[in-house]
Each structure stands twice: as C-alpha cells, then as structure tokens.
Design a protein around this motif. Sequence first.
Motif, PDB file in Angstrom:
ATOM      1  N   TYR A 305      47.109  37.314  42.681  1.00  8.10           N
ATOM      2  CA  TYR A 305      46.123  38.114  41.962  1.00  8.10           C
ATOM      3  C   TYR A 305      46.488  38.205  40.486  1.00  8.10           C
ATOM      4  N   ASP A 306      45.456  38.327  39.645  1.00  6.74           N
ATOM      5  CA  ASP A 306      45.627  38.525  38.209  1.00  6.74           C
ATOM      6  C   ASP A 306      45.367  39.995  37.904  1.00  6.74           C
ATOM      7  N   THR A 307      46.434  40.765  37.708  1.00  3.96           N
ATOM      8  CA  THR A 307      46.271  42.211  37.490  1.00  3.96           C
ATOM      9  C   THR A 307      45.784  42.534  36.080  1.00  3.96           C
ATOM     10  N   SER A 308      45.797  41.560  35.173  1.00  7.36           N
ATOM     11  CA  SER A 308      45.378  41.839  33.791  1.00  7.36           C
ATOM     12  C   SER A 308      43.894  42.156  33.689  1.00  7.36           C
ATOM     13  N   VAL A 309      43.114  41.811  34.718  1.00  7.07           N
ATOM     14  CA  VAL A 309      41.670  42.073  34.685  1.00  7.07           C
ATOM     15  C   VAL A 309      41.307  43.325  35.481  1.00  7.07           C
ATOM     16  N   TRP A 310      42.299  44.041  36.023  1.00 11.96           N
ATOM     17  CA  TRP A 310      42.022  45.255  36.765  1.00 11.96           C
ATOM     18  C   TRP A 310      41.757  46.408  35.805  1.00 11.96           C
ATOM     19  N   GLY A 311      41.014  47.401  36.277  1.00 13.50           N
ATOM     20  CA  GLY A 311      40.679  48.552  35.444  1.00 13.50           C
ATOM     21  C   GLY A 311      41.272  49.845  35.963  1.00 13.50           C
ATOM     22  N   ALA A 312      40.921  50.935  35.305  1.00 15.21           N
ATOM     23  CA  ALA A 312      41.445  52.253  35.679  1.00 15.21           C
ATOM     24  C   ALA A 312      40.849  52.743  36.993  1.00 15.21           C
ATOM     25  N   GLU A 313      39.610  52.346  37.286  1.00 17.56           N
ATOM     26  CA  GLU A 313      38.963  52.746  38.539  1.00 17.56           C
ATOM     27  C   GLU A 313      39.128  51.637  39.579  1.00 17.56           C
ATOM     28  N   PRO A 314      39.519  51.991  40.795  1.00 16.66           N
ATOM     29  CA  PRO A 314      39.739  50.956  41.815  1.00 16.66           C
ATOM     30  C   PRO A 314      38.451  50.255  42.226  1.00 16.66           C
ATOM     31  N   ARG A 315      38.508  48.948  42.304  1.00 14.41           N
ATOM     32  CA  ARG A 315      37.400  48.155  42.823  1.00 14.41           C
ATOM     33  C   ARG A 315      37.988  46.989  43.608  1.00 14.41           C
ATOM     34  N   GLU A 316      37.209  46.444  44.503  1.00 17.09           N
ATOM     35  CA  GLU A 316      37.714  45.333  45.312  1.00 17.09           C
ATOM     36  C   GLU A 316      37.835  44.093  44.447  1.00 17.09           C
ATOM     37  N   VAL A 317      38.965  43.420  44.545  1.00 16.45           N
ATOM     38  CA  VAL A 317      39.218  42.220  43.753  1.00 16.45           C
ATOM     39  C   VAL A 317      39.534  41.053  44.688  1.00 16.45           C
ATOM     40  N   GLN A 318      39.184  39.866  44.238  1.00 13.30           N
ATOM     41  CA  GLN A 318      39.442  38.641  44.985  1.00 13.30           C
ATOM     42  C   GLN A 318      40.669  37.939  44.429  1.00 13.30           C
ATOM     43  N   PRO A 319      41.387  37.204  45.266  1.00 17.64           N
ATOM     44  CA  PRO A 319      42.582  36.515  44.774  1.00 17.64           C
ATOM     45  C   PRO A 319      42.235  35.392  43.801  1.00 17.64           C
ATOM     46  N   LEU A 320      43.140  35.167  42.871  1.00 20.38           N
ATOM     47  CA  LEU A 320      43.024  34.057  41.939  1.00 20.38           C
ATOM     48  C   LEU A 320      43.299  32.732  42.641  1.00 20.38           C
ATOM     49  N   PHE A 321      44.190  32.785  43.644  1.00 20.36           N
ATOM     50  CA  PHE A 321      44.562  31.581  44.395  1.00 20.36           C
ATOM     51  C   PHE A 321      45.053  32.015  45.770  1.00 20.36           C
ATOM     52  N   GLN A 322      44.815  31.160  46.776  1.00 21.20           N
ATOM     53  CA  GLN A 322      45.332  31.395  48.120  1.00 21.20           C
ATOM     54  C   GLN A 322      46.001  30.137  48.649  1.00 21.20           C
ATOM     55  N   HIS A 323      47.206  30.300  49.158  1.00 20.73           N
ATOM     56  CA  HIS A 323      47.865  29.194  49.857  1.00 20.73           C
ATOM     57  C   HIS A 323      47.616  29.373  51.351  1.00 20.73           C
ATOM     58  N   ARG A 324      46.759  28.510  51.914  1.00 19.46           N
ATOM     59  CA  ARG A 324      46.359  28.593  53.315  1.00 19.46           C
ATOM     60  C   ARG A 324      47.005  27.530  54.177  1.00 19.46           C
ATOM     61  N   GLY A 325      47.966  26.798  53.618  1.00 26.30           N
ATOM     62  CA  GLY A 325      48.510  25.634  54.301  1.00 26.30           C
ATOM     63  C   GLY A 325      49.152  25.920  55.643  1.00 26.30           C
ATOM     64  N   HIS A 326      49.828  27.054  55.787  1.00 24.14           N
ATOM     65  CA  HIS A 326      50.486  27.362  57.064  1.00 24.14           C
ATOM     66  C   HIS A 326      49.463  27.498  58.185  1.00 24.14           C
ATOM     67  N   ALA A 327      48.369  28.223  57.933  1.00 25.30           N
ATOM     68  CA  ALA A 327      47.360  28.453  58.965  1.00 25.30           C
ATOM     69  C   ALA A 327      46.566  27.190  59.269  1.00 25.30           C
TER      70      ALA A 327
END
Length: 380
Positions: A305-327
């Motif tokens: 996740y990129d926390t630099s784009v988060w704000g003071a109020e909580p909102r749902e955020v999506q990951p910047l990248f996901q490593h799904r190789g194990h699954a």
Amino acid sequence: MEREDILEEWFFESLKTYRDLYVYQLGCPSRVTEWTSGKTLCVAGFSPSQNEILELQLPRKLLAGDDQGLCAERDFRVLHGGSTDGPVCCLRHVPGTRCVVTNDGLSSDLQVWNLGADDGDVIRRTGGVAGGGGPAAAGGSRMAVGVSSRPQVLHGARSGDVRLTELSSGRTLFRLESDSADRLGSLQFVSDSVFIAGCWNGAVYLADTRTPAAPQLTPPPESSGESLRWWTDASVGPPGCRIVRLSSSGQTVISDLRNPGGAVSRARLAVQSGRCRLDEVRVSWAPALGGRVSVSGFSGAVQIYDTSVWGAEPREVQPLFQHRGHAVSQSQLGDGVPVPVPVSITGHTWHPERPRTLLSAASDGSVHLWDWVDQSAGSE
C-alpha cells in the motif's frame, strides 16, 4: 479455465509486473524469514516436533545482477543447517555476528545459535536466555536486536517483563518499567537505544534503554467498541519516523513517533478479515520506499500500500501491488475444474538493500523472492 491456463495467464502477467521472481520449496512451512546479510537469510519450521533451521544464499543469477525475469528454478543454496527440538516462531539475527536468537512460541525462554563458519556447515545451539516465566510465557516472546559492541537482545512476552539481556553473560541491562501486563505483538529498535513495544490491544510503549524513566504510553486507537488484535511496525526513514498500527478488521492508523497519540492518516485496507490468521499477520514498512507498507496473513497474497495518499478520515483503500504467486501456483484440478487450495502467507520481509525486493513464505512450504514493478510510478 483449466489450471494450465490459469498458470499461463499469471505467467504472462508476471512478465510485466516483476523484474525478478525466484521460487524455493522448503520441507515444511516457515514463519521466520530473517536476513543475515544482503545475500543470505535464515528460515526455520514451526511444526510441533523437530524442525530444520537453515541459512540460505540468494540465487546466484540475482546476485550477479543479471536481468533474468521470471525464474522458477530451485537455485537458492543451503549454506548452513541444523535442527531444533521444537518450533521456531520468532528468530532474530544479531548484527555483526554469526549468531541468531530464537523463541519457540511456547514459553518466554530464548535459544541462542551459531550459524557456523566457512569451514563448517552445521548450525549449533550454543546457549539460552531465561524469559520472564509465569502465565505471561504462554504465546512466546517477541524480540529485537540493535547494533551494539556487546551482543544483546531485547525480549519479552508482556509489557511488564520486557528486558534487555547481554548474550555473553546473561546479565539484564535494562527492564521496562510498566505495571501493566499487556500481551506484546512486537518489539523494535528505532535508534541505538530507543525502542517501541507494540501490544495486542493497540497500545504502544516508547522507551529508552539508557534511562530507568517510565516509558511513554500511547493508548490504543479508537475502534468503535470492537475487540481487535493489533500489529505494529515503525519506520525510521523518510518521510520521518512513523508508526503503523493494523487491526484484525483492516483498520490502519499512521502516527508520528514525536506524537504517537495522534493520527497522521487512517485507512481501511482491502483485506479478508474473516481469514485473518493471528499468528501469521505481518505489517512492515518498506526500508527504502517512503510511505510504502506491506501486509500479509489475511489471504494467500502479500499486499503493498501507498500510505502517502491516505487522508485524516478513514476510507477503504486498494493495494498498489499484490503478490499472488503462492496461491496461483497451488491451484489443483478436481474433475477437470480448477480448485483453489487454501494457501496463507506465513511471513514476509523486505530486502535490506534492494528497494522493491521482498521475500515471502507460505503455508505450503514455498518461499518466493520477488522484485515488483511499481507501474503507478512508470517503473520499467
């Protein structure tokens, strides 16, 4: 879609999203992935009985700096190995030495090991450190090591029994002055002498081993009356020393170490909280990528996740990248239909020198070393 098609689709996707991807298969799953240098790391099993403890060398192609792309060869090299009588649930390398300290997750006592030298390949146990004992021992100790002329380890199972122990003599150099007995989730040095102790309930202690003064206590974040488990990690690099606290519901709070009771930003992560494995959840700041944090233990993926784009109020955020190789690699076929095998990430860690390289381990015994491409930044 057949399993071969799923793997082929992910393979071609991986050519664009990874600079490197290497795969290794352990004899049994590991929860510990600890770097002993920029080229070597330790892993160990956590089954109830005897387990292996190994020091691995990274793939030579990666060390040579060649751009090999996706590589599924088992070309990690075992440098040193040994066996333990029980599980290894926590492991820390002592900087500047060939020594690692482990905890079995069953008591607060520690085990001390020598990783071996060039003229020998056996990892041997050389001693131990007594923990706090008592009811607090259940669940094991957390540990932290810092750079010091005298090898020492910070350890404890609860906030009331945290101590700094000199390994050579077993002498206690410091005790955390706390009347509480909160279960610890993490211990971490943020400087040579200052450390944080993150508790399961979200409280954080900030203490200095040079002084017997009482530690600074930061209460848990507000959580709307929910009973949550929290995980904590601290960043000492740019944009400053910050603390991230992640709850079992995905609630995340970023605080400045100079004002740990405040909140710089908040978010609700896109995690599967119902699949949360309490002993396997990890949250970790990237050491060389300001504002990036990685999360695992909620599914078969490692999320960044990129926390630099988060704000003071909580909102749902999506990951910047996901490593799904194990699954993805563990899908099986049932009557010609692909059936996903439940695979969870048991641990992950950032490489100490390569900014976008991580190592992750999973419940099927697989270990992946991967260098991801930040496509949002136009990385090639």
